[in-house]
Design a protein around this motif. Sequence first.
Motif, PDB file in Angstrom:
ATOM      1  N   HIS A  41       2.875 -10.735   4.714  1.00  0.00           N
ATOM      2  CA  HIS A  41       4.310 -10.974   4.889  1.00  0.00           C
ATOM      3  C   HIS A  41       4.598 -11.448   6.311  1.00  0.00           C
ATOM      4  CE1 HIS A  41       8.616 -10.529   4.324  1.00  0.00           C
ATOM      5  NE2 HIS A  41       8.658  -9.799   5.430  1.00  0.00           N
ATOM      6  N   ASN A 101      -1.029  -1.901   0.724  1.00  0.00           N
ATOM      7  CA  ASN A 101       0.288  -2.072   1.341  1.00  0.00           C
ATOM      8  C   ASN A 101       0.176  -2.650   2.752  1.00  0.00           C
ATOM      9  OD1 ASN A 101      -0.712   0.424   2.353  1.00  0.00           O
ATOM     10  ND2 ASN A 101       1.367   1.079   2.849  1.00  0.00           N
ATOM     11  N   GLU A 125       1.859  -6.225   3.918  1.00  0.00           N
ATOM     12  CA  GLU A 125       2.707  -6.336   5.108  1.00  0.00           C
ATOM     13  C   GLU A 125       2.145  -7.357   6.099  1.00  0.00           C
ATOM     14  OE1 GLU A 125       3.327  -2.418   6.677  1.00  0.00           O
ATOM     15  OE2 GLU A 125       4.317  -1.736   4.844  1.00  0.00           O
TER      16      GLU A 125
END
Length: 75
Positions: free
Chosen positions: A54, A47, A51
């Motif tokens: 992103h 995760n 992120e």
Amino acid sequence: LNDEKKLLPCAIQLNGEYGVNNVYAGVPVVIGKDGVEKIEEIDLVDNERKEFIHSIDAVKALWEAASKIDPELSK
């Protein structure tokens, strides 16, 4: 200061680190008397990696939008 080799967060151009090329991003670096001496690649869990990528994608999109406004930026 004093060549302390401190590990600090810093925005720096990535050239393969974290699988990213030609983008500035905030990552941990070792700072010494000559500036950035090493980009410290830390292991990111799934995760965190998602992120981070992103965030990189957002920087790229912003750069593309700014370059459309001012084509001189792409030179």
